[in-house]
Design an enzyme around this catalytic site. Structure first.
Site, mmCIF file in Angstrom:
data_model
loop_
_atom_site.group_PDB
_atom_site.id
_atom_site.type_symbol
_atom_site.label_atom_id
_atom_site.label_comp_id
_atom_site.label_asym_id
_atom_site.label_seq_id
_atom_site.Cartn_x
_atom_site.Cartn_y
_atom_site.Cartn_z
ATOM 1 N N GLN A 141 76.186 44.787 -55.468
ATOM 2 C CA GLN A 141 75.598 44.020 -54.374
ATOM 3 C C GLN A 141 74.350 44.718 -53.838
ATOM 4 O OE1 GLN A 141 78.356 42.393 -51.641
ATOM 5 N NE2 GLN A 141 76.776 41.261 -50.586
ATOM 6 N N PHE A 142 73.204 44.367 -54.413
ATOM 7 C CA PHE A 142 71.942 44.976 -53.991
ATOM 8 C C PHE A 142 71.603 44.641 -52.549
ATOM 9 C CE2 PHE A 142 70.240 40.831 -54.940
ATOM 10 C CZ PHE A 142 69.110 40.717 -54.152
ATOM 11 N N THR A 143 72.169 43.558 -52.009
ATOM 12 C CA THR A 143 71.828 43.154 -50.649
ATOM 13 C C THR A 143 72.306 44.152 -49.604
ATOM 14 O OG1 THR A 143 73.808 41.764 -50.462
ATOM 15 C CG2 THR A 143 71.775 40.694 -51.224
#
Length: 149
Positions: free
Chosen positions: A78-80
Site C-alpha cells: 500500500q504505497f498510499t
C-alpha cells in the site's frame, strides 16, 4: 517503511473478484515502502512484525506475538501510506518508493517473515485489490521504521 497492522480473526484479499490471499487468526499488514528505505528498515520491520506482542495471553495482557500464537500474516502492498496531505487536499506521494524498488523490498519483507516460520499470504503488487477482514479487538497499530509516529 510504514505499516498499518491489524489484529484479525480472518482476512482475505481479492483481485478481479478472485481470492488471491486468505488467512485465519493473525495479522493483516498494509505495507508501504519509502524512497529512502533500505536494509536497516527492512530488518526493523521484519523484527517488529514477527515479534509485535498484540495478542492476549492467559491473563488477558498483550504479551503474545503472531509467532507465539502460531498465527498467519496477510501482507498487502500500500504505497498510499506515504501520502502526504499536509498541503492542500490531494495527497502527494513523492516520498513513496518507485514501484520497481518497492516491489523488491516488499518481497524481501515477505521472505523475511517466512524465514521466521510464519505462514504469509499476499495480495498482488500494484493491483486494484478488495480487502476483507474481521478486526479482533479492534486492535490497529501504526509502525514506521523512521519512528516518525
Amino acid at each position: 517503511m510504514r505499516s498499518v497492522v491489524q489484529r484479525v480473526k480472518r482476512a482475505s484479499v481479492k483481485v478481479q473478484g478472485e481470492t488471491v490471499g486468505r488467512i485465519s487468526a493473525g495479522l493483516l499488514v498494509f505495507l508501504g515502502v519509502g524512497q529512502k528505505d533500505g536494509d536497516p528498515d527492512l530488518t526493523w520491520m521484519i523484527d517488529k512484525l514477527s515479534g509485535l506482542r498484540i495478542f492476549e495471553d492467559s491473563a488477558g495482557k498483550m504479551n503474545r506475538s503472531v509467532l507465539d500464537l502460531g498465527g498467519e500474516i496477510l501482507l498487502v502492498s500500500q504505497f498510499t501510506l506515504y501520502g502526504d496531505c499536509r498541503s492542500g487536499k490531494r495527497p502527494s506521494f513523492t516520498t513513496a518508493a518507485p514501484p520497481e524498488r518497492a516491489k523488491v523490498l516488499f518481497e524481501q519483507v515477505e521472505e523475511g517473515l517466512r524465514s521466521r516460520g510464519l505462514n504469509v499470504a499476499t495480495g498482488v503488487f500494484q493491483a486494484e485489490m478488495e480487502v476483507e477482514l474481521v478486526n479482533d479487538g479492534p486492535v490497529t497499530i501504526l509502525l514506521d521504521s523512521e519512528k516518525t509516529f
